[in-house]
Design a protein around this motif. Structure first.
Motif, PDB file in Angstrom:
ATOM      1  N   ASP A  62       3.328  20.510 -20.927  1.00 38.00           N
ATOM      2  CA  ASP A  62       2.691  20.885 -19.606  1.00 38.00           C
ATOM      3  C   ASP A  62       2.927  22.192 -19.099  1.00 38.00           C
ATOM      4  OD1 ASP A  62       1.521  18.273 -19.709  1.00 38.00           O
ATOM      5  OD2 ASP A  62       3.361  17.276 -18.798  1.00 38.00           O
ATOM      6  N   THR A  63       4.058  22.772 -19.434  1.00 37.25           N
ATOM      7  CA  THR A  63       4.425  24.034 -18.649  1.00 37.25           C
ATOM      8  C   THR A  63       4.694  25.015 -19.865  1.00 37.25           C
ATOM      9  OG1 THR A  63       6.910  23.090 -18.405  1.00 37.25           O
ATOM     10  CG2 THR A  63       5.075  22.792 -16.616  1.00 37.25           C
ATOM     11  N   PRO A  64       3.742  25.471 -20.572  1.00 35.49           N
ATOM     12  CA  PRO A  64       4.109  26.579 -21.549  1.00 35.49           C
ATOM     13  C   PRO A  64       4.551  27.961 -20.808  1.00 35.49           C
ATOM     14  CG  PRO A  64       1.630  26.249 -21.338  1.00 35.49           C
ATOM     15  CD  PRO A  64       2.335  25.163 -20.801  1.00 35.49           C
ATOM     16  N   PRO A  65       5.329  28.678 -21.227  1.00 34.30           N
ATOM     17  CA  PRO A  65       5.814  29.980 -20.471  1.00 34.30           C
ATOM     18  C   PRO A  65       4.534  31.115 -20.557  1.00 34.30           C
ATOM     19  CG  PRO A  65       6.692  29.741 -22.434  1.00 34.30           C
ATOM     20  CD  PRO A  65       5.935  28.644 -22.655  1.00 34.30           C
ATOM     21  N   GLN A  66       3.950  31.281 -19.370  1.00 37.88           N
ATOM     22  CA  GLN A  66       2.841  32.257 -19.322  1.00 37.88           C
ATOM     23  C   GLN A  66       3.547  33.518 -19.489  1.00 37.88           C
ATOM     24  OE1 GLN A  66      -0.291  31.950 -18.940  1.00 37.88           O
ATOM     25  NE2 GLN A  66      -0.420  34.148 -19.181  1.00 37.88           N
ATOM     26  N   PRO A  67       4.743  33.915 -19.193  1.00 38.19           N
ATOM     27  CA  PRO A  67       5.305  35.389 -19.571  1.00 38.19           C
ATOM     28  C   PRO A  67       5.524  35.657 -21.037  1.00 38.19           C
ATOM     29  CG  PRO A  67       6.788  34.288 -17.651  1.00 38.19           C
ATOM     30  CD  PRO A  67       5.896  33.395 -18.325  1.00 38.19           C
ATOM     31  N   ILE A  68       5.692  34.823 -21.910  1.00 33.87           N
ATOM     32  CA  ILE A  68       5.545  35.184 -23.124  1.00 33.87           C
ATOM     33  C   ILE A  68       3.904  35.294 -23.559  1.00 33.87           C
ATOM     34  CG2 ILE A  68       5.930  33.996 -25.643  1.00 33.87           C
ATOM     35  CD1 ILE A  68       8.193  32.453 -24.408  1.00 33.87           C
ATOM     36  N   VAL A 121      12.760  43.790 -36.074  1.00 39.74           N
ATOM     37  CA  VAL A 121      12.057  42.562 -35.897  1.00 39.74           C
ATOM     38  C   VAL A 121      11.844  42.191 -34.244  1.00 39.74           C
ATOM     39  CG1 VAL A 121      11.604  40.226 -36.430  1.00 39.74           C
ATOM     40  CG2 VAL A 121      12.117  41.710 -38.169  1.00 39.74           C
ATOM     41  N   HIS A 122      10.797  42.052 -33.875  1.00 42.79           N
ATOM     42  CA  HIS A 122      10.820  41.890 -32.378  1.00 42.79           C
ATOM     43  C   HIS A 122      10.437  40.293 -32.242  1.00 42.79           C
ATOM     44  CE1 HIS A 122      10.344  42.487 -27.921  1.00 42.79           C
ATOM     45  NE2 HIS A 122       9.101  41.369 -28.065  1.00 42.79           N
ATOM     46  N   ARG A 123      11.318  39.565 -31.376  1.00 44.48           N
ATOM     47  CA  ARG A 123      11.222  38.210 -31.146  1.00 44.48           C
ATOM     48  C   ARG A 123      10.588  37.803 -29.890  1.00 44.48           C
ATOM     49  NH1 ARG A 123      15.402  33.659 -30.673  1.00 44.48           N
ATOM     50  NH2 ARG A 123      15.226  32.402 -32.534  1.00 44.48           N
ATOM     51  N   PHE A 124       9.681  37.000 -29.774  1.00 40.82           N
ATOM     52  CA  PHE A 124       9.043  36.501 -28.728  1.00 40.82           C
ATOM     53  C   PHE A 124       9.353  35.240 -28.427  1.00 40.82           C
ATOM     54  CE2 PHE A 124       5.611  39.416 -30.400  1.00 40.82           C
ATOM     55  CZ  PHE A 124       5.188  40.018 -29.356  1.00 40.82           C
ATOM     56  N   ALA A 125      10.297  35.133 -27.038  1.00 41.69           N
ATOM     57  CA  ALA A 125      11.020  33.930 -26.931  1.00 41.69           C
ATOM     58  C   ALA A 125      11.270  34.035 -25.278  1.00 41.69           C
ATOM     59  CB  ALA A 125      12.166  33.763 -27.582  1.00 41.69           C
ATOM     60  N   ALA A 126      11.814  33.051 -24.793  1.00 35.83           N
ATOM     61  CA  ALA A 126      12.219  32.919 -23.435  1.00 35.83           C
ATOM     62  C   ALA A 126      13.157  34.348 -23.137  1.00 35.83           C
ATOM     63  CB  ALA A 126      12.943  31.864 -23.116  1.00 35.83           C
ATOM     64  N   ALA A 127      13.915  34.648 -23.981  1.00 30.95           N
ATOM     65  CA  ALA A 127      14.811  36.091 -23.953  1.00 30.95           C
ATOM     66  C   ALA A 127      14.255  36.850 -24.990  1.00 30.95           C
ATOM     67  CB  ALA A 127      16.178  35.671 -23.839  1.00 30.95           C
ATOM     68  N   PRO A 128      13.304  37.663 -24.669  1.00 30.76           N
ATOM     69  CA  PRO A 128      12.765  38.510 -25.886  1.00 30.76           C
ATOM     70  C   PRO A 128      13.698  39.692 -26.243  1.00 30.76           C
ATOM     71  CG  PRO A 128      11.627  38.969 -23.727  1.00 30.76           C
ATOM     72  CD  PRO A 128      12.239  37.628 -23.462  1.00 30.76           C
ATOM     73  N   ALA A 129      13.503  39.992 -27.547  1.00 31.89           N
ATOM     74  CA  ALA A 129      14.546  40.975 -28.140  1.00 31.89           C
ATOM     75  C   ALA A 129      14.145  41.474 -29.215  1.00 31.89           C
ATOM     76  CB  ALA A 129      16.014  40.440 -28.083  1.00 31.89           C
ATOM     77  N   THR A 130      14.459  42.887 -29.493  1.00 31.34           N
ATOM     78  CA  THR A 130      14.121  43.316 -30.756  1.00 31.34           C
ATOM     79  C   THR A 130      15.515  43.715 -31.705  1.00 31.34           C
ATOM     80  OG1 THR A 130      12.229  44.580 -30.051  1.00 31.34           O
ATOM     81  CG2 THR A 130      13.183  45.241 -32.007  1.00 31.34           C
ATOM     82  N   SER A 131      15.600  43.048 -32.694  1.00 32.55           N
ATOM     83  CA  SER A 131      17.106  43.001 -33.334  1.00 32.55           C
ATOM     84  C   SER A 131      16.702  43.756 -34.917  1.00 32.55           C
ATOM     85  CB  SER A 131      17.507  41.650 -33.604  1.00 32.55           C
ATOM     86  OG  SER A 131      16.565  40.895 -34.486  1.00 32.55           O
ATOM     87  N   ARG A 132      17.704  44.052 -35.477  1.00 36.71           N
ATOM     88  CA  ARG A 132      17.680  44.763 -36.492  1.00 36.71           C
ATOM     89  C   ARG A 132      18.149  43.712 -37.960  1.00 36.71           C
ATOM     90  NH1 ARG A 132      21.188  50.110 -38.002  1.00 36.71           N
ATOM     91  NH2 ARG A 132      21.177  50.102 -40.245  1.00 36.71           N
ATOM     92  N   ASP A 133      17.015  43.504 -38.696  1.00 36.98           N
ATOM     93  CA  ASP A 133      17.296  42.678 -40.074  1.00 36.98           C
ATOM     94  C   ASP A 133      17.897  41.353 -39.700  1.00 36.98           C
ATOM     95  OD1 ASP A 133      16.852  42.256 -42.632  1.00 36.98           O
ATOM     96  OD2 ASP A 133      18.708  43.306 -43.382  1.00 36.98           O
ATOM     97  N   PRO A 134      17.244  40.684 -38.771  1.00 37.10           N
ATOM     98  CA  PRO A 134      17.936  39.408 -38.641  1.00 37.10           C
ATOM     99  C   PRO A 134      17.748  38.361 -39.751  1.00 37.10           C
ATOM    100  CG  PRO A 134      15.465  39.516 -37.710  1.00 37.10           C
ATOM    101  CD  PRO A 134      15.887  40.676 -38.155  1.00 37.10           C
ATOM    102  N   HIS A 135      18.961  37.802 -40.040  1.00 36.63           N
ATOM    103  CA  HIS A 135      19.187  37.087 -41.220  1.00 36.63           C
ATOM    104  C   HIS A 135      18.955  37.778 -42.462  1.00 36.63           C
ATOM    105  CE1 HIS A 135      19.946  33.118 -39.324  1.00 36.63           C
ATOM    106  NE2 HIS A 135      18.762  32.901 -38.741  1.00 36.63           N
ATOM    107  N   GLY A 136      19.567  39.054 -42.113  1.00 33.41           N
ATOM    108  CA  GLY A 136      19.443  39.938 -43.495  1.00 33.41           C
ATOM    109  C   GLY A 136      20.131  39.409 -44.774  1.00 33.41           C
ATOM    110  N   GLU A 137      21.028  38.527 -44.441  1.00 38.86           N
ATOM    111  CA  GLU A 137      21.675  37.740 -45.766  1.00 38.86           C
ATOM    112  C   GLU A 137      20.814  37.095 -46.619  1.00 38.86           C
ATOM    113  OE1 GLU A 137      22.184  34.935 -42.684  1.00 38.86           O
ATOM    114  OE2 GLU A 137      22.305  37.188 -42.843  1.00 38.86           O
ATOM    115  N   LEU A 138      19.781  36.450 -45.721  1.00 37.14           N
ATOM    116  CA  LEU A 138      18.752  35.578 -46.470  1.00 37.14           C
ATOM    117  C   LEU A 138      17.766  36.559 -47.108  1.00 37.14           C
ATOM    118  CD1 LEU A 138      18.606  32.618 -44.134  1.00 37.14           C
ATOM    119  CD2 LEU A 138      20.082  32.666 -45.961  1.00 37.14           C
ATOM    120  N   ARG A 139      17.359  37.430 -46.600  1.00 34.10           N
ATOM    121  CA  ARG A 139      16.256  38.327 -46.923  1.00 34.10           C
ATOM    122  C   ARG A 139      16.800  38.763 -48.205  1.00 34.10           C
ATOM    123  NH1 ARG A 139      16.523  42.999 -47.493  1.00 34.10           N
ATOM    124  NH2 ARG A 139      18.145  43.326 -45.962  1.00 34.10           N
ATOM    125  N   ALA A 140      18.088  39.178 -48.412  1.00 34.50           N
ATOM    126  CA  ALA A 140      18.580  39.940 -49.380  1.00 34.50           C
ATOM    127  C   ALA A 140      18.302  38.878 -50.687  1.00 34.50           C
ATOM    128  CB  ALA A 140      19.894  40.398 -49.166  1.00 34.50           C
TER     129      ALA A 140
END
Length: 498
Positions: free
Chosen positions: A438-444, A473-492
């Protein structure tokens, strides 16, 4: 007054909606693929006299409805008719010279249409972008291939997309679009189609940027795998495995056989029976026929086949939960199945699952299974596409959509397809309500839609490009953020898995 514009095949009569946005629907970009044109490459549509009414959506590609419970979660619009190779255009200014986005719908190559209300292009047009949506052939009619001896060619569905992009090149200036600033955008099967289009000779020069949601360049069939699928389809139909014999089968009978075939693959996903289709459970998808699609897109892009095309690519945080939570499959997953899945995907026995347990402490076996499938099917292909484009001189921007759906008491997480209404800024569309609540976040939606508009307009969605060593990697979420190589250990961990 209803607007009238000219195309290369005749005049079209559209409608004017909110804020003066003009919309033109059901414009044919190719002839009806029936009779001798069934399973054949698309041909130009016939010209028409007078003014063609373009006020309502036209027919959609033949398809069976989604099975439960997907039919309650994924919106559908099915309109019968043979002239389903049509497209729709939204424009704010037919006299302009605006960037263009061409949208390719998803649906596992067996479902979907460009006519969904959720794909309404008003928000894009409001923000200065001409939006085009389209239908293309699905299932066997779009991707049947009988193996290396099939000289009739493969991938009519991809060739339909190329025909639509050719129509855009030749006609979009009449609608206020700039044919030299075309971004092809798509989700799921639409994004996987773009992965193929990036390498197809016939598509070269028809688009200049690409935005891929939840799909990239890793999922295709070899001629041998396609032949296995086609042979079983013909057996279900009770006809010889030849193109003319299958083409003679009525549409409804063909759709029923496709459903049976997909059920058989899901029940017994044995590579000896189905080839690559046993892993991704999609019997119909782009086929590397060495003609229309000369090489696997994954390998071709890695070697620079799409050099110079800027890409925006990413996925949702919990893609595969759409398939495990509503169906109840997630609750049945055992630790043994998680281990077997990891090793089937190519991760080292024991160590692969251990790394995922460390990265997601407290996750249930069903959640670990969904995360493994999300990474193998969606996240890693996206990152590899971004890495390849960055190596070959293009800019690549990577995102993750992480707002969790409230459906199923939150167990869906940020599942597959949840991000689409945010990109289109269409959160109010009732068709998306089962996933959005019923209330999806319009700011996202504001930020995600703005990023797609900016990418189509300038080539920059608003965060740093992806590339070694930063891997932004840019994260679209309630608290948006751009991070460096999230879960890099799994990527590797996946670096040696191809």
């Amino acid at each position: 007054m209803r607007p009238v514009l000219a195309t290369s095949h005749g005049l079209v009569h559209g409608v004017t909606g909110p804020a003066g946005i003009a919309c033109f629907k059901n414009i044919p970009y190719a002839a009806a693929p029936t009779g001798p044109l069934r399973f054949a490459p698309p041909q130009p549509p016939p010209a028409w006299d007078g003014i063609r009414d373009a006020g309502t959506h036209g027919p959609t590609a033949p398809q069976a409805p989604y099975p439960p419970p997907m039919d309650r979660l994924l919106p559908e619009t099915l309109v019968p008719g043979e002239d389903f190779l049509n497209l729709n255009v939204w424009t704010p200014d037919p006299a302009g010279r605006l960037p263009v986005v061409v949208w390719l719908h998803g649906g596992a190559f067996t479902n979907g249409t460009g006519s969904l209300t959720g794909y309404d292009g008003t928000a894009f047009a409001r923000d200065g972008v001409v939006l085009v949506t389209l239908n293309y052939r699905l299932g066997a009619e779009g991707f049947l291939h009988l193996g290396s001896g099939d000289t009739a060619g493969a991938n009519p569905g991809l060739l339909d997309q190329i025909a639509a992009l050719t129509w855009v090149r030749d006609n979009i200036a009449s609608f206020g679009g700039d044919p030299d600033r075309v971004t092809v955008s798509g989700q799921s099967a639409g994004a996987m189609s773009i992965g193929a289009l990036l390498t197809m000779p016939a598509a070269k020069g028809l688009f200049h940027r690409a935005a891929l949601q939840s799909g990239a360049a890793h999922h295709t069939l070899s001629p041998a795998s396609a032949a296995l699928v086609a042979a079983r389809l013909a057996s279900i139909l009770g006809v010889p495995p030849t193109r003319p014999d299958i083409a003679a089968v009525p549409v409804e009978q063909l759709l029923a056989a496709q459903l049976q075939l997909r059920g058989e693959i899901s029940a017994r996903p044995d590579p000896a029976l189905w080839g690559e289709a046993a892993l991704n459970l999609m019997p119909f998808e782009p086929v590397v026929d060495h003609d229309t699609l000369p090489r696997t897109p994954r390998d071709a892009i890695a070697e620079g086949a799409a050099a110079g095309v800027d890409v925006l690519v990413g996925c949702t945080a919990d893609e595969f939960r759409l398939y495990t939570v509503p169906s109840g499959l997630g609750a049945l997953v055992t630790d043994d199945l998680v281990e077997r899945t990891a090793t089937t995907y190519g991760l080292p026995p024991g160590a692969g699952v251990a790394a995922y347990r460390a990265a997601f402490p407290g996750a249930s076996p069903g959640e670990l299974f969904a995360q493994l499938a999300t990474d193998w099917f969606y996240r890693l292909p996206a990152l590899r596409l971004a890495e390849a484009q960055a190596r070959h001189g293009a800019r690549a921007f990577v995102y993750e959509f992480a707002w969790p759906s409230p459906a199923f008491d939150g167990a869906l997480g940020a599942c597959h397809a949840l991000d689409v209404p945010f990109v289109f800024d269409n959160l109010a569309d009732p068709a998306f309500a089962p996933l959005l609540g019923d209330t999806p976040p319009q700011p996202i939606a504001d930020s995600m839609h703005a990023a797609w508009v900016s990418f189509a307009t300038t080539g920059d969605p608003g965060w740093p490009a992806y590339g070694e060593p930063h891997r932004a990697v840019h994260r679209f979420a309630a608290a948006p953020a751009t991070s460096r190589d999230p879960h890099g250990e799994l990527r590797a961990l996946w670096d040696d898995v191809r």
